[in-house]
Design an enzyme around this catalytic site. Structure first.
Site, mmCIF file in Angstrom:
data_model
loop_
_atom_site.group_PDB
_atom_site.id
_atom_site.type_symbol
_atom_site.label_atom_id
_atom_site.label_comp_id
_atom_site.label_asym_id
_atom_site.label_seq_id
_atom_site.Cartn_x
_atom_site.Cartn_y
_atom_site.Cartn_z
ATOM 1 N N TRP A 149 16.774 62.708 49.469
ATOM 2 C CA TRP A 149 17.827 63.621 49.942
ATOM 3 C C TRP A 149 19.018 63.603 49.012
ATOM 4 O O TRP A 149 19.637 62.555 48.798
ATOM 5 C CB TRP A 149 18.261 63.196 51.343
ATOM 6 C CG TRP A 149 19.244 64.071 52.032
ATOM 7 C CD1 TRP A 149 19.165 65.414 52.243
ATOM 8 C CD2 TRP A 149 20.463 63.649 52.666
ATOM 9 N NE1 TRP A 149 20.244 65.856 52.968
ATOM 10 C CE2 TRP A 149 21.062 64.797 53.239
ATOM 11 C CE3 TRP A 149 21.095 62.408 52.808
ATOM 12 C CZ2 TRP A 149 22.267 64.744 53.931
ATOM 13 C CZ3 TRP A 149 22.292 62.347 53.509
ATOM 14 C CH2 TRP A 149 22.864 63.504 54.056
ATOM 15 N N ARG A 150 19.307 64.741 48.442
ATOM 16 C CA ARG A 150 20.637 64.971 47.880
ATOM 17 C C ARG A 150 21.470 65.521 49.025
ATOM 18 O O ARG A 150 21.181 66.593 49.560
ATOM 19 C CB ARG A 150 20.602 65.957 46.718
ATOM 20 C CG ARG A 150 22.003 66.326 46.245
ATOM 21 C CD ARG A 150 22.006 67.395 45.166
ATOM 22 N NE ARG A 150 23.356 67.923 45.022
ATOM 23 C CZ ARG A 150 23.795 69.031 45.612
ATOM 24 N NH1 ARG A 150 22.991 69.762 46.354
ATOM 25 N NH2 ARG A 150 25.046 69.416 45.456
ATOM 26 N N ALA A 151 22.499 64.817 49.397
ATOM 27 C CA ALA A 151 23.218 65.137 50.626
ATOM 28 C C ALA A 151 23.826 66.534 50.588
ATOM 29 O O ALA A 151 24.417 66.948 49.586
ATOM 30 C CB ALA A 151 24.312 64.095 50.879
ATOM 31 N N ASP A 152 23.654 67.248 51.696
ATOM 32 C CA ASP A 152 24.293 68.557 51.865
ATOM 33 C C ASP A 152 25.377 68.506 52.930
ATOM 34 O O ASP A 152 25.978 69.523 53.244
ATOM 35 C CB ASP A 152 23.249 69.620 52.224
ATOM 36 C CG ASP A 152 22.563 69.342 53.550
ATOM 37 O OD1 ASP A 152 22.274 68.160 53.837
ATOM 38 O OD2 ASP A 152 22.302 70.303 54.300
ATOM 39 N N HIS A 184 17.456 69.600 48.469
ATOM 40 C CA HIS A 184 18.767 69.970 47.918
ATOM 41 C C HIS A 184 19.040 69.524 46.485
ATOM 42 O O HIS A 184 20.190 69.595 46.040
ATOM 43 C CB HIS A 184 19.899 69.461 48.818
ATOM 44 C CG HIS A 184 19.763 69.834 50.254
ATOM 45 N ND1 HIS A 184 19.692 71.148 50.666
ATOM 46 C CD2 HIS A 184 19.651 69.068 51.373
ATOM 47 C CE1 HIS A 184 19.546 71.173 51.991
ATOM 48 N NE2 HIS A 184 19.512 69.932 52.436
ATOM 49 N N GLU A 205 14.078 71.698 51.383
ATOM 50 C CA GLU A 205 15.155 72.677 51.446
ATOM 51 C C GLU A 205 15.751 72.818 50.044
ATOM 52 O O GLU A 205 16.015 71.818 49.374
ATOM 53 C CB GLU A 205 16.234 72.231 52.432
ATOM 54 C CG GLU A 205 15.707 72.103 53.857
ATOM 55 C CD GLU A 205 16.690 71.436 54.804
ATOM 56 O OE1 GLU A 205 17.793 71.057 54.349
ATOM 57 O OE2 GLU A 205 16.348 71.280 55.989
#
Length: 276
Positions: A149-152, A184, A205
């Site tokens: 996860w690349r934070a959104d 992301h 996503e």
């Protein structure tokens, strides 16, 4: 199955252990049992012995502090990494976890390395940067529930704040992943270069916050596919894929294709869903 005595584990505690003490235990041939908490690491854990277990309890968190990797696994068989959260730091890391060197020609089909419940985060708890979350170079690796996860949302989030390139790159052959979540990253979420790869359930996503189309171009194409199988790959199969775009803040931004793969009878996708 067989029981492993607790005496064969080094029981780690975040308030006292460092990269040096953890690597010393691994070098002696001990398994690691990471009790809950945040372990600030200046260098990666080096898993160099076959059949080593690194088991986190309560989602034990390894956090990079010097732009370093967090786990490096040698090209050996039977390693198990489970129940850990790898957290990037503000200084950019080239990758956060790597399994095997590149290239690797050794087969491990009779004693594969397995990644269970491994979560990798770039941003969300503060400013964080890493070009790549996970690189798999060894052959016959099995993954079960991976969330990259690349934070959104959260702290340290933004197109020009938590810098990344890719979530997952697979260079090894005969890699099988069950339950893969990649979200992301700025370029390909997943880039698969190895042959005989298999994925069963994929959720992804695209990056939501590209400021404009010019900022998110793959050559002449709008954006980067989420799931990219390299043109040289001869055999690949993937089942049950859901890939999503949400550009409400920038409706002019488009994604050319959610999935890109070579057209071959032995490259098979089944049950794909895309939502924009």
């Amino acid at each position: 199955t067989h029981a492993i005595p607790i005496q064969q584990f080094y029981i780690a505690r975040p308030e006292k252990d460092t990269t040096r003490s953890l690597n010393a235990a691994l070098k002696k041939g001990q398994h690691l049992l990471l009790t809950p908490g945040i372990y600030n690491l200046q260098r990666p854990l080096k898993v160099s012995r076959a059949n080593t277990i690194v088991l986190g309890l309560g989602l034990a968190t390894l956090q990079a502090t010097q732009g370093n990797s967090l786990i490096e696994v040698a090209d050996v068989g039977g390693v198990s990494i489970a129940g850990v959260l790898l957290d990037a730091g503000e200084r950019p890391s080239p990758h956060l976890m790597r399994v095997g060197p590149q290239p690797s020609a050794r087969r491990h089909q009779h004693n594969p390395t397995v990644l269970h419940d491994v979560f990798i985060r770039i941003g969300g708890s503060g400013v964080a940067n890493a070009q790549l979350a996970l690189e798999i170079n060894s052959q016959d690796v099995i993954g079960d529930n991976l969330w990259l996860w690349r934070a959104d949302h959260g702290s340290g989030v933004g197109w020009d704040v938590n810098h990344t390139r890719n979530g997952l790159i697979v260079n090894g052959d005969h890699v099988t992943l069950y339950g893969l979540f990649v979200e992301h990253f700025h370029q390909y979420q997943t880039l698969w270069n190895g042959n005989h790869g298999s994925v069963y359930f994929y959720q992804s996503e695209a990056p939501y916050e590209a400021p404009d189309q010019a900022s998110w171009m793959n050559g002449q194409k709008n954006g980067y596919a989420s799931y990219k199988v390299a043109n040289h790959v001869k055999t690949h199969q993937a089942y049950g894929l859901g890939i999503y775009c949400w550009f409400d803040d920038n409706p002019q931004v488009k994604l050319h294709s959610a999935i890109e793969a070579p057209v071959r009878r032995s490259v098979v996708f089944q049950d794909m869903t895309t939502v924009s």
